[in-house]
Design an enzyme around this catalytic site. Structure first.
Site: not given
Ligand code: NAD
Length: 425
Positions: A115-116
Site C-alpha cells: 500500500a502507499k
C-alpha cells in the site's frame, strides 16, 4: 471576496512511475506466461481512497488538503507502505508506489501486501501544530482503512517517527484501545524497533556483499561511489566500507566529493551531524553528481532520488555493479542499456527491502509485547536479505534475465499463486 488558489502539483508525465512500474511488470508477466485474468487482477489496485482534509491553519483560516491511500494488494497479508507528504503527491504516483510495496514485500518473503499513502502538502512550510492537525485528520479519515490486521502505514518522504506517533495516538483514541502495531517507524519509546534506523542501509550492504561474491569481486580490491548521504546513503557507505571496500565518492544535494584513495566515511557522517549537509566537506575533491554516477568504480549505490540513471547517461556508467538503495533510481528505458553493457543491477525492490523487513519485525514485537535485541534484529534481517538475493539470482539464471526482471518474476509468481489459492474470481 477574492479567492486565492494554491499552485497545482507539478506534473512529471515524462517519467510517470506507474508506466515505469508497469513496463517491468509486463516483462516479468510475459516471461512467467501469466494468464490474462491473473494479469488483470494483479495490475489493478484493490482499493484507492481519496479524502479531503479541512485543517485549521495557525492563521485561523481553513485549508483543505487532498489525501490518498492506495491498497494495491492484501493477498499475502495486511497491506504495508509509507505515507508521503509532498506537493507532488498524486493518484498515479501513489498507485505505482503501492504496487512497488507489494512486489518488495513478496520478494523478501514477509507476510504483507502493498500500500502507499500521501497528502498533497508542503511539510517544510507548515508548523508542527499544523502538521499534527493534518495527520490526525488524515488518520480519522482513514480509520476504516488502517488497522494492525488490515493496513499498516510507515514513514516516507516528508513524514517521520513523530508523524507515526500522532497516527498511533489518534488511531488508538478512535478505537478506544492501545494499537501500537497500526504503524511502524515509531520512536523507540513508543514501540519502535532497535535496528530500524540502520535497516535499509544494512540490507543494501548485504545485497552488495552477495552480488560481489557472485561477480568474484574482492571487497578489499573494490571501489564504490554512493549518491545521496541521508539515512540510506550514509549507512550503506559506512557498512560497505566496513566490508573492506574503498568508498571513493559520496554526494548529497550540496554536490559530490571524490577521493581516489578513499574517503573517511565516519568523518563524513560526523560532518553531516554537525553541519546538516556535506556542504564544505574537505575530505575530497568537488565533482558534480552527474560525474559521480559515471566514475570508474566497481560499485555504484544510488541512494538519493528517482530517475538518476536514464537512457541519456546509462551508456556512460562504468560501474560493474549497481545496488539500488533509492526507490526507482533507474528509469525503465535505461534497463536494456545497462544489461547490454553487462552491468549487474540489484534492483530497488530487493536491495532496499531491509527497511520494510525490520518494519515487519517492529510489528511482530508490538503484537508480542516483547522486544528483541539489536543483534537479533540484525541477524534475522541479514538472513532475509541473503535468502531473497539467492532466490532472485536463481530465478535470473533459470529465466536467463536480469536480476530486476527476476525479482519481479519471484514476486509476481508468489502473489499470483496466493491469489489462486485464495480464489480471486
Ligand atoms: P534522506 O532524506 O535521509 O536522504 C536523501 C539524500 O539524498 C540526502 O543526502 C540529500 O541531500 C540527497 N539528495 C537530494 N537531492 C539530491 C541530488 N539531486 N543529488 C544528490 N543527492 C541528493 O532519504 P533516505 O531515507 O535516505 O531515502 C533515500 C532513498 O531511499 C529514497 O528514494 C527513498 O524512497 C529510498 N528508501 C528509503 C528507505 C528508508 O528506510 N529510509 C527505505 C527504502 C527506500
Amino acid at each position: 471576496m477574492t479567492l486565492k488558489f494554491k499552485e497545482p502539483a507539478p506534473i512529471v508525465d515524462h517519467l510517470n512511475p506507474l508506466e515505469s512500474m508497469m513496463q517491468r511488470f509486463d516483462e516479468a508477466a510475459t516471461i512467467l506466461g501469466l494468464d490474462e485474468s491473473t494479469y488483470n487482477a494483479l495490475k489493478s489496485p484493490e482499493k484507492a481512497v481519496i479524502v479531503s482534509l479541512p485543517v485549521t491553519m495557525d492563521d485561523g483560516k481553513v485549508q483543505v488538503f487532498q489525501g490518498y491511500r492506495v491498497v494495491h494488494s492484501s493477498k499475502l497479508g495486511p497491506s504495508k507502505g509509507g505515507i508521503r507528504y509532498s506537493m507532488g503527491v498524486n493518484l498515479d504516483e501513489v498507485k505505482a508506489l503501492a504496487a512497488w510495496m507489494t512486489w518488495k514485500c513478496a520478494v523478501v518473503g514477509i507476510p504483507y501486501g502493498g500500500a502507499k499513502g500521501g497528502v498533497q502538502c508542503d511539510p517544510r512550510t507548515m508548523s508542527d501544530g499544523e502538521l499534527e492537525r493534518l495527520t490526525r485528520s488524515f488518520t480519522g479519515a482513514m480509520r476504516d482503512v488502517f488497522g494492525p490486521e488490515k493496513d499498516i502505514p510507515a514513514p516516507d518522504m516528508g513524514t517521520n517517527p513523530q508523524t507515526m506517533a500522532w497516527i498511533m495516538d489518534e488511531y488508538s483514541k478512535l478505537k478506544g484501545e492501545a494499537s501500537p502495531a497500526v504503524v511502524t517507524g515509531k520512536p523507540l519509546v513508543l514501540g519502535g524497533s532497535l535496528g530500524r534506523m540502520e535497516a535499509t542501509g544494512r540490507g543494501v550492504m548485504v545485497s552488495a556483499r552477495s552480488a560481489m561474491a557472485k561477480l568474484k569481486m574482492k571487497p578489499s580490491e573494490a571501489t564504490c561511489a554512493v549518491q545521496g548521504f541521508g539515512n540510506v546513503g550514509s549507512i550503506s557507505a559506512k557498512l560497505i566500507e566496513q566490508q573492506g571496500v574503498t568508498i571513493v565518492a559520496i554526494s548529497d544535494i550540496s554536490g559530490a566529493y571524490y577521493n581516489p584513495d578513499g574517503l573517511d566515511i565516519e568523518e563524513a557522517i560526523e560532518y553531516v551531524v554537525n553541519h546538516k549537509s556535506l556542504d564544505g566537506f574537505k575530505g575530497g575533491k568537488i565533482i558534480t553528481n552527474e560525474e559521480l554516477l559515471e566514475l570508474d568504480v566497481d560499485i555504484l549505490v544510488p541512494a538519493a532520488l528517482e530517475d538518476q540513471i536514464t537512457e541519456e547517461n546509462a551508456a556512460r556508467i562504468r560501474a560493474k555493479l549497481i545496488v539500488e538503495g533509492a526507490n526507482g533510481p533507474t528509469a525503465s528505458n535505461a534497463d536494456a542499456i545497462l544489461e547490454a553493457n553487462g552491468v549487474m543491477v540489484v534492483p530497488d525492490i530487493l536491495a532496499n527491502a531491509g527497511g520494510v523487513s525490520v518494519s515487519y519485525f517492529e510489528w511482530v514485537q508490538n503484537r508480542l509485547g516483547y522486544f528483541w535485541t539489536e543483534e537479533r534484529v540484525n541477524r534475522r534481517a541479514d538472513r532475509i536479505m541473503k535468502q531473497a538475493f539467492d532466490a532472485v539470482y536463481k530465478a535470473a539464471r533459470k529465466h536467463n534475465c536480469s536480476l530486476r526482471t527476476a525479482a519481479y518474476i519471484v514476486a509476481i509468481e508468489k502473489v499470483a499463486n496466493t491469489s489462486k489459492l485464495r480464489g480471486i474470481f
